[in-house]
Design a protein around this motif. Structure first.
Motif, short mmCIF file in Angstrom:
data_model
loop_
_atom_site.label_atom_id
_atom_site.label_comp_id
_atom_site.label_asym_id
_atom_site.label_seq_id
_atom_site.Cartn_x
_atom_site.Cartn_y
_atom_site.Cartn_z
N ILE A 37 0.86 -1.18 0.00
CA ILE A 37 0.00 0.00 0.00
C ILE A 37 0.90 1.24 0.00
CG2 ILE A 37 -1.72 1.32 1.27
CD1 ILE A 37 -2.86 -1.15 0.01
N ILE A 38 0.75 2.09 -0.99
CA ILE A 38 1.60 3.26 -1.17
C ILE A 38 0.84 4.52 -0.77
CG2 ILE A 38 3.07 4.52 -2.78
CD1 ILE A 38 3.87 1.58 -2.30
N PHE A 39 1.45 5.33 0.10
CA PHE A 39 0.93 6.65 0.47
C PHE A 39 1.85 7.69 -0.17
CE2 PHE A 39 -0.90 3.93 3.64
CZ PHE A 39 -2.10 4.50 3.98
N ARG A 40 1.38 8.33 -1.23
CA ARG A 40 2.19 9.32 -1.97
C ARG A 40 1.74 10.73 -1.57
NH1 ARG A 40 4.48 13.06 -4.31
NH2 ARG A 40 5.42 12.93 -6.40
N HIS A 41 2.53 11.41 -0.73
CA HIS A 41 2.21 12.76 -0.29
C HIS A 41 2.70 13.78 -1.31
CE1 HIS A 41 1.00 11.62 3.86
NE2 HIS A 41 1.87 10.62 3.67
N PHE A 42 1.90 14.82 -1.54
CA PHE A 42 2.29 15.89 -2.47
C PHE A 42 1.56 17.17 -2.08
CE2 PHE A 42 -1.43 13.81 -4.19
CZ PHE A 42 -2.20 14.83 -4.69
N LEU A 43 1.95 18.27 -2.72
CA LEU A 43 1.35 19.58 -2.47
C LEU A 43 0.54 20.01 -3.67
CD1 LEU A 43 4.29 21.55 -0.78
CD2 LEU A 43 2.25 20.64 0.32
N MET A 44 -0.63 20.53 -3.40
CA MET A 44 -1.46 21.11 -4.47
C MET A 44 -1.20 22.61 -4.51
SD MET A 44 -5.06 19.07 -3.98
CE MET A 44 -5.73 19.80 -5.46
N GLY A 45 -0.70 23.08 -5.65
CA GLY A 45 -0.39 24.50 -5.78
C GLY A 45 0.70 24.96 -4.83
N ASN A 46 1.62 24.04 -4.47
CA ASN A 46 2.73 24.35 -3.57
C ASN A 46 2.26 24.85 -2.21
OD1 ASN A 46 4.72 23.71 -5.52
ND2 ASN A 46 4.50 25.76 -6.44
N LYS A 47 1.05 24.48 -1.82
CA LYS A 47 0.52 25.02 -0.56
C LYS A 47 -0.31 24.00 0.22
CE LYS A 47 -2.16 28.89 1.30
NZ LYS A 47 -2.93 30.12 0.96
N THR A 48 -1.26 23.36 -0.41
CA THR A 48 -2.19 22.46 0.27
C THR A 48 -1.68 21.03 0.22
OG1 THR A 48 -4.01 23.90 -0.43
CG2 THR A 48 -4.58 21.69 0.38
N HIS A 49 -1.68 20.39 1.38
CA HIS A 49 -1.20 19.01 1.46
C HIS A 49 -2.29 18.04 0.99
CE1 HIS A 49 2.59 19.68 3.66
NE2 HIS A 49 1.95 20.73 4.17
N ALA A 50 -1.84 17.02 0.31
CA ALA A 50 -2.74 15.97 -0.17
C ALA A 50 -1.98 14.64 -0.20
CB ALA A 50 -3.31 16.30 -1.55
N PRO B 160 0.29 15.35 -12.02
CA PRO B 160 0.60 16.67 -12.59
C PRO B 160 -0.59 17.64 -12.55
CG PRO B 160 1.44 14.93 -14.00
CD PRO B 160 0.57 14.27 -12.98
N ALA B 161 -1.80 17.13 -12.82
CA ALA B 161 -2.97 18.01 -12.82
C ALA B 161 -3.28 18.53 -11.43
CB ALA B 161 -4.17 17.26 -13.38
N LEU B 162 -3.13 17.71 -10.41
CA LEU B 162 -3.42 18.14 -9.05
C LEU B 162 -2.34 19.05 -8.49
CD1 LEU B 162 -4.84 14.84 -7.52
CD2 LEU B 162 -6.11 16.85 -8.26
N LEU C 17 -9.10 16.89 -13.53
CA LEU C 17 -8.59 15.57 -13.88
C LEU C 17 -9.11 15.13 -15.24
CD1 LEU C 17 -8.93 13.65 -10.48
CD2 LEU C 17 -6.93 14.79 -11.43
N THR C 18 -8.19 14.76 -16.11
CA THR C 18 -8.57 14.35 -17.47
C THR C 18 -8.70 12.83 -17.55
OG1 THR C 18 -6.24 14.31 -18.08
CG2 THR C 18 -7.45 16.35 -18.51
N ILE C 19 -9.49 12.26 -16.65
CA ILE C 19 -9.80 10.83 -16.68
C ILE C 19 -11.31 10.69 -16.61
CG2 ILE C 19 -7.61 10.05 -15.69
CD1 ILE C 19 -8.93 9.91 -13.01
N SER C 20 -11.79 9.59 -17.12
CA SER C 20 -13.24 9.44 -17.30
C SER C 20 -13.96 9.08 -16.01
CB SER C 20 -13.53 8.38 -18.36
OG SER C 20 -12.96 7.14 -17.99
N SER C 21 -13.33 8.29 -15.14
CA SER C 21 -14.02 7.77 -13.95
C SER C 21 -13.46 8.41 -12.69
CB SER C 21 -13.86 6.24 -13.89
OG SER C 21 -14.48 5.73 -12.74
N VAL C 22 -14.26 9.28 -12.07
CA VAL C 22 -13.91 9.91 -10.80
C VAL C 22 -15.14 9.84 -9.90
CG1 VAL C 22 -13.10 11.99 -9.63
CG2 VAL C 22 -12.29 11.47 -11.93
N LYS C 23 -14.94 9.39 -8.67
CA LYS C 23 -16.07 9.19 -7.77
C LYS C 23 -15.76 9.75 -6.39
CE LYS C 23 -16.96 4.99 -6.39
NZ LYS C 23 -17.40 3.58 -6.37
#
Length: 519
Positions: A51-64, A84-86, A103-109
């Motif tokens: 199980i992978i937890f990949r931490h990143f920043l949205m807009g260099n500010k918000t954690h996700a 890249p989009a996020l 997000l440029t993917i078809s299935s988002v829920k």
């Protein structure tokens, strides 16, 4: 006594919500704080290195954080379309814009509970959680290896489609939709199994399948409470009407064309993820004796082969028993010349006919099972050579007679003419008690055994449908597809199952004729 009551009450509370993993049943909703969500999920997935937890920043500010299962999610699509989009966008209160525009993917829920997170991640769908948001969203990017579509080895045909189901349920649904393109083909998905959470799909054609049948199938599936479902056979045992009957009451198949044909007759289909075998309900005894090739060749050849199949069904069930009964109690029924030959071959045999038949039948069944379990390259050769060598050696050693070897061989060949393996197993099981009756009561015992089997079959129902329909109860309008295979242009009505709606499946007056005028 008190301890027993408390334990029973505790078990009832644990089983109050069947079909859900008890370890995550009451984990609650997603928190607004990402750190709490991450810590809670890491405790759920403790000691899960994949199980992978990949931490990143949205807009260099918000954690996700992006959570996915290594080996079951499409890493290339995640790296190319999701991260890249996020990372370029700043998260705000408008989560809908993130879902629909970024997000440029078809299935988002959207997902709101930890149970939904676990279910999506376990299905291979990566989940994104954002700090300050009480909802997350899963991206439909699963990816795992699938077996290629091949012809089913157990249901091969000379003429007909060569495709078969595989272990991926989505591929199997697509194969059925390729054959039935009507929007009336409906699908309903449920999860069965507390830990396995196996996806099960119910398929039917609206307007053809009776509503009471659909509701009954759903009710029986929803009441299944088991740790895991690894094959459709698990489900079959839970939903059949008569669990102690040796006869199969639900048809199973690997062929999409057989499945589509049953859907067009108003049946309900149950697909299980992880297995190529599809369940079809209801079914009758005569459906188990029909091959898909009966309907692809001409009706005269189909009728001849069907009669041959019925004849050899009786041989597979009764031939050893009849041989034992006649040889033990009714020698006067054998012609004198044949009786002398048989008596000569049995002159040195130390066993009675019943023991001799049981010995040979058990040996033959053991060889057949060995041929199935051995590698395919040598399995068939070992079973055939083993039968020849052991049979000849047993005759030479004076353990069995040559006529008994011939009887057992013909019986084994006859059992291979039955199209459905499950029906063949039932006949193989019933063959032994009938042999015991033949060895103790002669032909009277065989008749008692046959009457018992027929009475039992008359009492069986498959989802409310009599097992021997249309013979018992008699329905003359449906006899065209039982004793004979009537031509397609005469099969105007589909079989009657549980309802009376939409029985006409084709127009009348379609019999071909060179003098028939085009209308």
């Amino acid at each position: 006594m008190a301890f027993g009551k408390k334990r029973l009450q505790r078990n009832m509370e644990q089983n109050s919500d069947p079909g859900i993993d008890p370890s995550i049943r009451n984990q609650g909703s997603i928190s607004i704080r990402l750190t709490e969500n991450t810590k809670h999920l890491q405790s759920i997935y403790n000691d899960c290195s994949d199980i992978i937890f990949r931490h990143f920043l949205m807009g260099n500010k918000t954690h996700a954080v992006l959570i996915y299962l290594d080996g079951m999610s499409n890493i290339e699509e995640i790296d190319h379309y999701v991260l890249p989009a996020l990372m370029r966008e700043e998260a705000n209160s408008d989560v809908e814009s993130i879902l629909k525009q970024k997000l440029t993917i078809s299935s988002v829920k959207e997902i709101k509970t930890f149970y939904d997170v676990v279910k999506e991640v376990s299905s291979g769908n990566p989940v994104v959680l954002i700090d300050g948001q009480i909802i997350g969203f899963s991206t439909g990017l699963p990816k795992w290896e699938n077996r290629s579509i091949q012809e089913p080895t157990a249901e091969s045909v000379v003429r007909g489609p060569r495709d078969g189901f595989i272990e991926a349920i989505s591929t199997n649904v697509v194969q059925i939709r390729r054959k039935i393109k009507s929007p009336n083909l409906k699908t309903k998905t449920i999860q069965v199994g507390r830990y396995s959470q196996t996806e099960v799909v119910i398929m039917y054609i609206e307007g053809l399948a009776d509503q009471t049948l659909i509701e009954e199938v759903q009710k029986r599936l929803n009441r299944i409470d088991i740790d895991g479902v690894l094959e459709s056979g698990y489900i079959e045992e839970f939903i059949k009407d008569h669990p102690y009957s040796p006869f199969p009451q639900i048809l199973n198949t690997e062929r999409p064309d057989v499945t589509a044909a049953n859907l067009l007759e108003g049946n309900v289909v149950i697909l299980t993820d992880g297995t190529p075998f599809v369940l079809i309900a209801p079914t009758t005894f005569y459906s188990l004796l029909q091959s898909p090739e009966d309907y692809y060749e001409g009706f005269m050849s189909g009728t001849l082969i069907r009669w041959l199949r019925y004849f050899f069904l009786l041989i597979a069930l009764l031939l050893p028993s009849v041989y034992v009964a006649i040889l033990t109690y009714h020698q006067e029924m054998i012609p004198t010349s044949l009786l002398i030959s048989v008596a000569k071959s049995r002159e040195q045999i130390p066993f009675p006919a019943l023991v001799e038949a049981l010995l040979m039948e058990m040996t033959f069944e053991a060889l057949r099972e060995a041929g199935i379990r051995l590698p395919k390259n040598i399995g068939s050769a070992i079973s055939i050579v083993g039968a020849l060598v052991i049979g000849q050696a047993a005759v030479s050693a004076g353990l069995v007679s040559a006529p008994m070897v011939i009887v057992v061989a013909i019986t084994g060949i006859a059992s291979f003419l039955i199209p459905r393996y499950s029906a063949s197993i039932a006949l193989r099981m019933l063959r032994f008690p009938i042999m015991f009756l033949a060895g103790t009561l002669g032909l009277v015992g065989i008749m008692l055994g046959l009457l018992t089997i027929i009475i039992h079959m008359c009492t069986i129902r498959s989802f409310g449908v009599p097992y021997l329909q249309p013979m018992a109860p008699m329905k003359k309008s449906e006899m065209k597809d039982v004793l004979i295979r009537a031509p397609w242009w005469s099969l105007k009505k589909r079989p009657h199952w549980t309802g009376e709606s939409n029985q006409i499946r084709q127009s009348s007056n379609q019999k071909p004729s060179p003098n028939k005028e085009n209308e």
